[in-house]
Design an enzyme around this catalytic site. Structure first.
Site, mmCIF file in Angstrom:
data_model
loop_
_atom_site.group_PDB
_atom_site.id
_atom_site.type_symbol
_atom_site.label_atom_id
_atom_site.label_comp_id
_atom_site.label_asym_id
_atom_site.label_seq_id
_atom_site.Cartn_x
_atom_site.Cartn_y
_atom_site.Cartn_z
ATOM 1 N N CYS A 2 -17.011 -7.097 -39.003
ATOM 2 C CA CYS A 2 -17.925 -6.417 -39.898
ATOM 3 C C CYS A 2 -19.446 -7.450 -40.364
ATOM 4 C CB CYS A 2 -17.444 -6.176 -41.232
ATOM 5 S SG CYS A 2 -15.965 -5.198 -41.353
ATOM 6 N N ARG A 27 -20.448 -7.647 -34.098
ATOM 7 C CA ARG A 27 -19.187 -8.002 -35.113
ATOM 8 C C ARG A 27 -18.562 -6.955 -35.371
ATOM 9 N NH1 ARG A 27 -20.386 -12.873 -37.900
ATOM 10 N NH2 ARG A 27 -18.781 -12.262 -39.455
ATOM 11 N N TRP A 73 -15.793 -3.201 -38.674
ATOM 12 C CA TRP A 73 -15.046 -3.178 -37.897
ATOM 13 C C TRP A 73 -13.536 -2.729 -38.630
ATOM 14 C CZ3 TRP A 73 -10.208 -5.908 -37.269
ATOM 15 C CH2 TRP A 73 -9.603 -5.780 -36.010
ATOM 16 N N ASN A 99 -17.406 -7.792 -46.257
ATOM 17 C CA ASN A 99 -16.817 -8.241 -44.907
ATOM 18 C C ASN A 99 -15.610 -9.097 -45.268
ATOM 19 O OD1 ASN A 99 -17.748 -10.973 -42.787
ATOM 20 N ND2 ASN A 99 -15.993 -9.348 -42.703
ATOM 21 N N GLY A 100 -14.414 -8.401 -44.771
ATOM 22 C CA GLY A 100 -13.009 -9.338 -45.053
ATOM 23 C C GLY A 100 -11.836 -8.310 -45.342
ATOM 24 N N GLU A 484 -8.322 -16.924 -18.512
ATOM 25 C CA GLU A 484 -9.536 -16.608 -18.956
ATOM 26 C C GLU A 484 -10.048 -15.606 -18.032
ATOM 27 O OE1 GLU A 484 -10.936 -16.932 -21.649
ATOM 28 O OE2 GLU A 484 -13.135 -16.731 -21.236
ATOM 29 N N LYS A 488 -11.062 -11.893 -19.559
ATOM 30 C CA LYS A 488 -12.220 -11.218 -19.259
ATOM 31 C C LYS A 488 -12.144 -9.788 -18.746
ATOM 32 C CE LYS A 488 -14.299 -13.130 -21.539
ATOM 33 N NZ LYS A 488 -13.984 -14.268 -22.204
ATOM 34 N N GLU A 491 -10.527 -7.225 -21.423
ATOM 35 C CA GLU A 491 -11.780 -7.208 -22.667
ATOM 36 C C GLU A 491 -12.853 -6.040 -22.126
ATOM 37 O OE1 GLU A 491 -12.311 -11.204 -25.233
ATOM 38 O OE2 GLU A 491 -12.946 -11.188 -23.269
ATOM 39 N N HIS A 507 8.877 -15.515 -10.703
ATOM 40 C CA HIS A 507 9.908 -15.213 -11.722
ATOM 41 C C HIS A 507 9.451 -13.912 -12.329
ATOM 42 C CE1 HIS A 507 11.699 -19.081 -11.345
ATOM 43 N NE2 HIS A 507 10.497 -19.802 -11.097
ATOM 44 N N LYS A 606 -16.686 -9.825 -32.224
ATOM 45 C CA LYS A 606 -16.981 -11.127 -31.694
ATOM 46 C C LYS A 606 -16.167 -12.235 -32.849
ATOM 47 C CE LYS A 606 -19.761 -14.166 -29.401
ATOM 48 N NZ LYS A 606 -18.858 -14.134 -28.304
HETATM 49 C C1 G6P Z 1 -12.510 -12.772 -30.718
HETATM 50 C C2 G6P Z 1 -13.881 -12.897 -29.526
HETATM 51 C C3 G6P Z 1 -13.199 -13.940 -28.419
HETATM 52 C C4 G6P Z 1 -13.228 -15.428 -29.095
HETATM 53 C C5 G6P Z 1 -12.129 -15.467 -30.219
HETATM 54 C C6 G6P Z 1 -12.044 -16.564 -30.803
HETATM 55 O O1 G6P Z 1 -11.454 -12.436 -30.175
HETATM 56 O O2 G6P Z 1 -13.852 -11.705 -29.078
HETATM 57 O O3 G6P Z 1 -14.624 -13.947 -27.647
HETATM 58 O O4 G6P Z 1 -12.699 -16.130 -27.906
HETATM 59 O O5 G6P Z 1 -12.401 -14.160 -31.147
HETATM 60 O O6 G6P Z 1 -13.171 -16.955 -31.415
HETATM 61 P P1 G6P Z 1 -13.790 -18.088 -32.023
HETATM 62 O O7 G6P Z 1 -15.415 -17.717 -32.771
HETATM 63 O O8 G6P Z 1 -12.952 -18.882 -32.910
HETATM 64 O O9 G6P Z 1 -14.013 -18.885 -30.847
#
Ligand code: G6P
Length: 611
Positions: A2, A27, A73, A99-100, A484, A488, A491, A507, A606
């Site tokens: 949010c 956000r 969100w 937000n929260g 990672e 990606k 996502e 395994h 994010k």
């Molecule tokens: C969310 C974002 C990711 C990020 C993660 C941790 O899931 O979409 O891209 O890696 O949060 O966020 P931070 O700000 O703590 O790195």
């Protein structure tokens, strides 16, 4: 999670808020809304993106000099118009954005329902708002007083901003656990979840702390604690340029941020690394070198991509510094009563510095006597303020929801920290130390070089865009890179992808291999090269399609793989800084090829400010 924006001052509030919401859309983008206070309190809300809201208010009365806006969100209640913020209180006198999460909302709602309060949405926000209104009515007090009383009953996290119909000259805000920045202009104030909606108007900001209330008029900002004592606002200067949060000719922020990495890595090294003198200058490390180098144990806490950076740091710290390292998901660590000794060092890694689980994890560890070192990108964020010491990653604002340049900047900072500690401890041979410093220095140029093959990666993305699943494999330093890369792809392209240590593939995941499964190997030259070549052969023997990220000049894998992505030769410890980039590009181009919004992948946000 949010985004909130608010404005009070001589300008028209709506355009300021709308622009701010667009900047904060990363956000959350389930719905958007504004409340504008003139003589009337006007609320416009719409499910979906901010652009949808903008369209829906064409021709409406938008005139006001005070207003609040929200991009959501969803947590409590599905994305819909009626669950969109701002919410109106039962009487229609108050409007609020939030937000929260209000954890005890059910209990508060029960109390209010018994008193006959109607509810129009499924949100925890409306419950809190009606609770505030109920207290104000019952106590015949000011909104500020009612808010103070109400917040003492609230369990959870919040930034809230309220408008009160009869007081168009005042905004009231409060914070606990979610971020709030107030920009101070000339006779005007701007409120937002981060500084991006504010910087084009002013660089003077105040970061509001937990349990603080802000009473904001055009030319007055009063901060108070919940005990009604005034607090002197600490005004800081933003070190952020507008260009940093614009797309700068790219179609997508994610692509721009991938291509920025030669600069962000350079910025991260600047002023820190001196290869000639063989020194690393980092005040946050230097000032606590004893504590860090004598640590019996380092625990790294993080989430998402930052957690992957933590895994690489574990390998580096153990190898260079000979200190045992554990890497924890913050969400697990905070709840599982971990054993923490005074003297343990916690490294919290976070791009946003606002991830709720990471914040609570380090607060708990701090209470138990651990030393907290923050590796954070957003200057002034909560984690940077809670930490005893830290180092910023200097990657600049990262707007794309999927993290890219922040990840490589985290790796650089973590490598520098490890090398500095190792040098102090003499746990690394001097020639290796010097070689790694030189390697680090060469990384920005090497990233530039590998980005020249972006078109080739775009073609590969096109070729594999219809895959249903993908497997990512790597060993040693390349294993977290495989994780990672898989993250990606999930996502951005919604293709199911898993990362595994290459040897673990036997395994279980090998059962998935057939001629339709792309298997992406992170196979740059390292101590395990022969082993990974064997793993590639095992996949080929089962007709899997092999796409390999390899070091330049690797004839063996070039001969084996169906497709390759080449990166310049480097040390195995610095290799993740290069090998992750083709995988970022692959995911980004694949999402684009599928016509997806790579900057705002579905369901993601994010900054995860709820647990
Ligand atoms: C969310 C974002 C990711 C990020 C993660 C941790 O899931 O979409 O891209 O890696 O949060 O966020 P931070 O700000 O703590 O790195």
């Amino acid at each position: 999670m949010c985004g909130i924006v608010a404005y009070i001052g001589p300008r028209e509030a709506y355009p300021v808020i709308l622009k701010g919401l667009k900047r904060l859309e990363y956000r959350g983008y389930d719905s958007a809304g504004v409340a504008l206070l003139d003589r009337e309190l006007k609320v416009y809300r719409k499910q979906g993106r901010v652009a949808g809201l903008e369209e829906s208010v064409i021709g409406k009365d938008l005139h006001a000099h005070a207003g609040i806006g929200h991009t959501r969100w969803a947590t409590h209640g599905e994305p819909s118009d009626r669950n969109a913020h701002p919410h109106l209180s039962a009487s229609g006198r108050l409007a609020m954005i939030h937000n929260g999460i209000i954890e005890n909302y059910a209990q508060l709602k029960n109390e209010l329902v018994k008193k006959g309060y109607p509810f129009k949405s499924d949100t925890d926000t409306e419950v809190l708002l009606n609770f505030i209104e109920y207290i104000q009515d019952n106590n015949h007090c000011s909104l500020e007083e009612a808010l103070r009383i109400a917040l003492k009953r609230v369990v959870g996290a919040y930034v809230i901003v309220l408008l009160e119909k009869d007081h168009p000259d005042t905004l009231i805000a409060a914070r606990k656990g979610s971020p709030l920045v107030i920009g101070i202009g000339k006779g005007e104030h701007f409120l937002a979840s981060d500084a991006s909606p504010i910087i084009e108007y002013t660089k003077e900001v105040v970061y509001v702390n937990d349990y603080e209330l802000a009473i904001i008029k055009c030319d007055e900002l009063i901060l108070k604690n919940l005990g009604n004592e005034k607090i002197t606002p600490y005004i800081q200067k933003l070190d952020l340029e507008l260009t940093a949060i614009e797309k700068g000719g790219y179609d997508h922020f994610m692509l721009k941020e991938i291509f920025e990495q030669p600069d962000t890595v350079f910025d991260c090294l600047r002023g820190r690394l001196d290869v000639g003198k063989g020194t690393i200058t980092m005040a946050g490390v230097q000032n606590h070198l004893d504590k860090l180098s004598q640590a019996k144990r380092i625990i790294i806490v993080a989430c998402g991509t930052s957690w992957h950076a933590g895994l690489i740091a574990e390998y580096v710290l153990e190898e260079c510094c000979r200190i045992p390292v554990e890497v924890e998901y913050a969400s697990e660590f905070r709840y599982r009563n971990p054993v923490i000794h005074p003297g343990d060092v916690i490294i919290a890694i976070s791009q946003s510095g606002e991830t709720a689980d990471t914040i609570v994890a380090i607060e708990n560890a701090k209470e138990q006597g651990a030393f907290i070192f923050g590796v954070v990108n957003v200057v002034g964020s909560s984690i940077s303020r809670i930490s005893h010491a830290g180092a910023y990653t200097h990657a600049g604002p990262e707007i794309g929801v999927a993290s890219t340049k922040a990840f490589t900047a985290q790796l650089v900072v973590l490598l520098l920290i490890a090398l500095k500690i190792a040098f102090e401890k003499r746990s690394i041979p001097e020639d290796r130390y010097m070689k790694l410093l030189a390697e680090l220095q060469s990384i920005p140029e090497k990233i530039k070089e590998l980005l020249r093959s972006a078109d080739h990666i775009r073609n590969l993305a096109e070729k594999y865009k219809d895959a249903r699943d993908a497997l990512y494999l790597g060993r040693g330093y390349s294993f977290p890179v495989a994780l990672e890369g898989a993250l990606k792809l999930k996502e951005i392209s919604y293709i199911h992808a898993e990362g595994y240590p290459a040897a673990e593939m036997k395994h279980g995941p090998i059962a998935l291999v057939d001629e339709n499964l792309p298997v992406l190997f992170v196979a740059t030259r390292d101590a395990y090269h022969e082993k990974i070549v064997s793993n590639i052969q095992e996949i080929k023997a089962r007709k899997g399609k092999v796409v390999a990220v390899i070091s330049e000049g690797d004839e063996i894998i070039t001969g084996l793989a169906d497709d390759i992505m080449m990166v310049p030769v480097t040390d195995e410890m610095t290799a993740p800084l290069l090998s992750v980039i083709p995988l970022q590009l692959f995911a980004c181009y694949l999402g684009m090829a599928k016509g997806l919004d790579v900057d705002k992948p579905r369901n993601l946000a994010k900054s995860v400010t709820v647990e």
